[in-house]
Design an enzyme around this catalytic site. Sequence first.
Site, PDB file in Angstrom:
ATOM      1  N   HIS A  86       0.829  -1.211   0.000  1.00  0.00           N
ATOM      2  CA  HIS A  86       0.000   0.000   0.000  1.00  0.00           C
ATOM      3  C   HIS A  86       0.858   1.253   0.000  1.00  0.00           C
ATOM      4  O   HIS A  86       1.849   1.339   0.723  1.00  0.00           O
ATOM      5  CB  HIS A  86      -1.019   0.003   1.145  1.00  0.00           C
ATOM      6  CG  HIS A  86      -0.453   0.005   2.536  1.00  0.00           C
ATOM      7  ND1 HIS A  86      -0.240   1.160   3.245  1.00  0.00           N
ATOM      8  CD2 HIS A  86      -0.066  -1.010   3.359  1.00  0.00           C
ATOM      9  CE1 HIS A  86       0.223   0.854   4.450  1.00  0.00           C
ATOM     10  NE2 HIS A  86       0.354  -0.459   4.548  1.00  0.00           N
ATOM     11  N   ASP A  88      -0.536   4.275   0.551  1.00  0.00           N
ATOM     12  CA  ASP A  88      -1.088   5.288   1.466  1.00  0.00           C
ATOM     13  C   ASP A  88      -0.422   5.151   2.831  1.00  0.00           C
ATOM     14  O   ASP A  88       0.149   4.101   3.159  1.00  0.00           O
ATOM     15  CB  ASP A  88      -2.615   5.163   1.596  1.00  0.00           C
ATOM     16  CG  ASP A  88      -3.062   3.857   2.264  1.00  0.00           C
ATOM     17  OD1 ASP A  88      -2.489   2.793   1.951  1.00  0.00           O
ATOM     18  OD2 ASP A  88      -3.983   3.913   3.106  1.00  0.00           O
ATOM     19  N   GLU A 152      -5.240   1.114   2.385  1.00  0.00           N
ATOM     20  CA  GLU A 152      -5.041   0.090   3.420  1.00  0.00           C
ATOM     21  C   GLU A 152      -5.248   0.675   4.810  1.00  0.00           C
ATOM     22  O   GLU A 152      -5.863   0.060   5.675  1.00  0.00           O
ATOM     23  CB  GLU A 152      -3.634  -0.517   3.310  1.00  0.00           C
ATOM     24  CG  GLU A 152      -3.490  -1.848   4.050  1.00  0.00           C
ATOM     25  CD  GLU A 152      -3.177  -1.702   5.539  1.00  0.00           C
ATOM     26  OE1 GLU A 152      -3.370  -2.678   6.271  1.00  0.00           O
ATOM     27  OE2 GLU A 152      -2.748  -0.611   5.966  1.00  0.00           O
ATOM     28  N   ASP A 179       4.843  -6.094   4.634  1.00  0.00           N
ATOM     29  CA  ASP A 179       4.149  -5.036   5.387  1.00  0.00           C
ATOM     30  C   ASP A 179       4.023  -5.450   6.851  1.00  0.00           C
ATOM     31  O   ASP A 179       3.090  -5.062   7.538  1.00  0.00           O
ATOM     32  CB  ASP A 179       2.768  -4.796   4.755  1.00  0.00           C
ATOM     33  CG  ASP A 179       2.085  -3.538   5.280  1.00  0.00           C
ATOM     34  OD1 ASP A 179       2.801  -2.618   5.725  1.00  0.00           O
ATOM     35  OD2 ASP A 179       0.843  -3.472   5.231  1.00  0.00           O
ATOM     36  N   HIS A 212     -23.800  24.556  32.753  1.00  0.00           N
ATOM     37  CA  HIS A 212     -22.931  25.161  33.765  1.00  0.00           C
ATOM     38  C   HIS A 212     -22.686  24.080  34.828  1.00  0.00           C
ATOM     39  O   HIS A 212     -23.641  23.529  35.384  1.00  0.00           O
ATOM     40  CB  HIS A 212     -23.642  26.366  34.380  1.00  0.00           C
ATOM     41  CG  HIS A 212     -22.766  27.168  35.299  1.00  0.00           C
ATOM     42  ND1 HIS A 212     -22.312  26.687  36.503  1.00  0.00           N
ATOM     43  CD2 HIS A 212     -22.240  28.418  35.178  1.00  0.00           C
ATOM     44  CE1 HIS A 212     -21.559  27.607  37.094  1.00  0.00           C
ATOM     45  NE2 HIS A 212     -21.496  28.679  36.292  1.00  0.00           N
ATOM     46  N   THR A 314     -15.754  25.867  33.038  1.00  0.00           N
ATOM     47  CA  THR A 314     -16.560  25.018  33.914  1.00  0.00           C
ATOM     48  C   THR A 314     -17.809  24.591  33.168  1.00  0.00           C
ATOM     49  O   THR A 314     -18.741  25.359  32.973  1.00  0.00           O
ATOM     50  CB  THR A 314     -16.940  25.785  35.193  1.00  0.00           C
ATOM     51  OG1 THR A 314     -17.420  27.082  34.824  1.00  0.00           O
ATOM     52  CG2 THR A 314     -15.748  25.932  36.121  1.00  0.00           C
ATOM     53  N   ARG A 327      -8.814  -6.323  18.659  1.00  0.00           N
ATOM     54  CA  ARG A 327      -8.002  -7.185  17.780  1.00  0.00           C
ATOM     55  C   ARG A 327      -8.492  -8.608  17.970  1.00  0.00           C
ATOM     56  O   ARG A 327      -8.682  -9.056  19.105  1.00  0.00           O
ATOM     57  CB  ARG A 327      -6.528  -7.104  18.169  1.00  0.00           C
ATOM     58  CG  ARG A 327      -5.895  -5.758  17.958  1.00  0.00           C
ATOM     59  CD  ARG A 327      -5.561  -5.484  16.513  1.00  0.00           C
ATOM     60  NE  ARG A 327      -5.247  -4.074  16.351  1.00  0.00           N
ATOM     61  CZ  ARG A 327      -4.788  -3.532  15.231  1.00  0.00           C
ATOM     62  NH1 ARG A 327      -4.597  -4.278  14.152  1.00  0.00           N
ATOM     63  NH2 ARG A 327      -4.552  -2.250  15.167  1.00  0.00           N
ATOM     64  N   SER A 398      -2.855  -5.990  11.778  1.00  0.00           N
ATOM     65  CA  SER A 398      -3.900  -6.516  10.907  1.00  0.00           C
ATOM     66  C   SER A 398      -3.683  -6.046   9.471  1.00  0.00           C
ATOM     67  O   SER A 398      -3.304  -4.903   9.241  1.00  0.00           O
ATOM     68  CB  SER A 398      -5.273  -6.001  11.355  1.00  0.00           C
ATOM     69  OG  SER A 398      -5.478  -6.269  12.721  1.00  0.00           O
ATOM     70  N   HIS A 426       2.819   4.200  12.668  1.00  0.00           N
ATOM     71  CA  HIS A 426       1.656   5.001  13.099  1.00  0.00           C
ATOM     72  C   HIS A 426       2.023   6.022  14.175  1.00  0.00           C
ATOM     73  O   HIS A 426       1.148   6.750  14.650  1.00  0.00           O
ATOM     74  CB  HIS A 426       0.504   4.119  13.610  1.00  0.00           C
ATOM     75  CG  HIS A 426      -0.037   3.185  12.568  1.00  0.00           C
ATOM     76  ND1 HIS A 426      -1.278   2.593  12.670  1.00  0.00           N
ATOM     77  CD2 HIS A 426       0.478   2.747  11.392  1.00  0.00           C
ATOM     78  CE1 HIS A 426      -1.498   1.822  11.621  1.00  0.00           C
ATOM     79  NE2 HIS A 426      -0.431   1.893  10.830  1.00  0.00           N
TER      80      HIS A 426
HETATM   81  N1  BES Z   1       1.338  -2.803   8.100  1.00  0.00           N
HETATM   82  C1  BES Z   1       0.311  -2.655   9.069  1.00  0.00           C
HETATM   83  C2  BES Z   1      -0.055  -3.940   9.772  1.00  0.00           C
HETATM   84  C3  BES Z   1       1.033  -4.606  10.559  1.00  0.00           C
HETATM   85  C4  BES Z   1       2.015  -3.893  11.209  1.00  0.00           C
HETATM   86  C5  BES Z   1       1.030  -5.964  10.629  1.00  0.00           C
HETATM   87  C6  BES Z   1       3.007  -4.547  11.915  1.00  0.00           C
HETATM   88  C7  BES Z   1       1.990  -6.620  11.359  1.00  0.00           C
HETATM   89  C8  BES Z   1       3.006  -5.909  11.989  1.00  0.00           C
HETATM   90  C9  BES Z   1      -0.922  -2.079   8.389  1.00  0.00           C
HETATM   91  O1  BES Z   1      -0.607  -0.992   7.550  1.00  0.00           O
HETATM   92  C10 BES Z   1      -1.868  -1.543   9.431  1.00  0.00           C
HETATM   93  O2  BES Z   1      -1.489  -0.615  10.097  1.00  0.00           O
HETATM   94  N2  BES Z   1      -3.056  -2.094   9.543  1.00  0.00           N
HETATM   95  C11 BES Z   1      -4.052  -1.573  10.431  1.00  0.00           C
HETATM   96  C12 BES Z   1      -5.404  -2.083  10.083  1.00  0.00           C
HETATM   97  C13 BES Z   1      -6.181  -1.228   9.134  1.00  0.00           C
HETATM   98  C14 BES Z   1      -7.571  -1.771   8.941  1.00  0.00           C
HETATM   99  C15 BES Z   1      -6.243   0.218   9.539  1.00  0.00           C
HETATM  100  C16 BES Z   1      -3.756  -1.990  11.841  1.00  0.00           C
HETATM  101  O3  BES Z   1      -3.168  -3.057  12.083  1.00  0.00           O
HETATM  102  O4  BES Z   1      -4.125  -1.225  12.737  1.00  0.00           O
HETATM  103 MN    MN Z   2       1.008  -1.423   6.377  1.00  0.00          MN
HETATM  104 MN    MN Z   3      -0.322   0.788   8.911  1.00  0.00          MN
END
Ligand code: BES
Ligand code: MN
Ligand code: MN
Length: 456
Positions: A86, A88, A152, A179, A212, A314, A327, A398, A426
């Site tokens: 991906h 993005d 993704e 990934d 309030h 307040t 998860r 995921s 992230h």
């Molecule tokens: N590459 C990640 C997933 C990942 C990271 C798998 C590290 C194993 C080890 C992927 O880009 C990602 O961040 N996926 C999201 C899910 C998506 C539906 C937003 C996630 O895992 O939060």
């Molecule tokens: Mn990824």
């Molecule tokens: Mn990711």
Amino acid sequence: MQNIKEYVEANKQRFLDELFDLLRLPSVSADPKFKGDVEKTADFVAQKLREAGADNVEVCPTAGNPIVYGEKIIDPALPTVLTYGHYDVQPADPYELWDTPPFEPTVRDGKIYARGSADDKGQFYMHVKAFEYMIKNDALACNIKFMIEGEEEVGSVNLGTFVKENTERLKADVIVISDTSMISMEQPSLETGLRGLSYVEVEVTGPNRDLHSGVYGGAVANPATILAKLIASLHDENNHIAIPGFYDDVVELTAEERKALNEAPFDIEEYKTDLGIQNIWGEKGFTTLERTGIRPTLEVNGIWGGYIGEGAKTVLPSKANAKISMRLVPNQNSHRITELFKKHFESIAPDYVKVEVKPHHGGEPVVTPTDSIAYKAAERALHETFGVQPIPTRGGGSIPIVALFEEVLGLKTVLLGFGLDSDNLHSPNEKYGIENYLMGISTIPLFHKYYAELSK
Ligand code: BES
Ligand code: MN
Ligand code: MN
């Protein structure tokens, strides 16, 4: 013919420069303000595929962000590898926590700092460069197809339709994805499972307007307080998730499987130091590796309500909200879990507030085989480049589309990831090792070679 190591050595500066150009494009899929940059990134990827020697390269429009496709079919009798990735990236916010700007790639200590460096630009681009090598050196052992998407990080909402509409074009023997993470440069590994995901947003509403807090406070329920209580009740004293039925479909691993999983090198002290925490936390009866690999979890991703601006106001807020993700592990189902959550959360709401649960995107968990030709080819390739036998691990993240590939295309996936869990995916200061990038490029042609050999 140059071997891959020599080719990487001779071209490494250009490989880095090209990746840096890709990383400069802020292809954030979550925020519509980057739509133009997302499209530029798709065009950039398509152009690089063409330059590397791919045929039938196309930027395929979808209802959302485009999918880049390209292929090289050298002999229909040879196996076909479908590479998915991906282009993005996650939003870079909060910007002020980055040591250098997220879209100006910078090298420090041999690591490339930029949003998307590891997830997933740096990783999918290794396949483009490995492909370039194979084309230039007449070393292509398999047919190859590329499918690089741009949604993704927002749940691959349009990829499912694309896959269903293009089953002929996407015909292949295996899917390979870079990934995910491996344990370390000293101990390569292959993830053999991904968790699924249920994602919901909850809203707690009290009075019909902000009040309030002196005039009404103490006499009217505060939605922020109630939300905090409701959320706190979702884990019991053993940190089990307290939603009835939540664990019903969870597959328990055998004692041997758990033992093998816990043999992976893992230093708890290093883990704590890296994260700046005094102690770890988690579900009673499971190790850290189990908690992130084979057990389901529930996390608050964001929580808000009331006044969060400068100074003090307040106020008793009318509403409070949270984004909550779960998860999932085999054989949990994201739709069923979302339903269970909704039913439970609504049932525990006291009558002095209203709660609403809004489902977001989700995805199903997967386990990938370790006895397949593709897994063995990946194992051999990694062994050859790293000089160490890789071990299987279960990843915590995921990639929801993997389960869908299996369902729609009938294809299994090999997760040939070269990132590290400490790459700050992230988070601010995302990074990817230059060595990881170059080792990845060196490993991929070997994967193709061994996959073709073992398929005979
Ligand atoms: N590459 C990640 C997933 C990942 C990271 C798998 C590290 C194993 C080890 C992927 O880009 C990602 O961040 N996926 C999201 C899910 C998506 C539906 C937003 C996630 O895992 O939060
Ligand atoms: Mn990824
Ligand atoms: Mn990711």
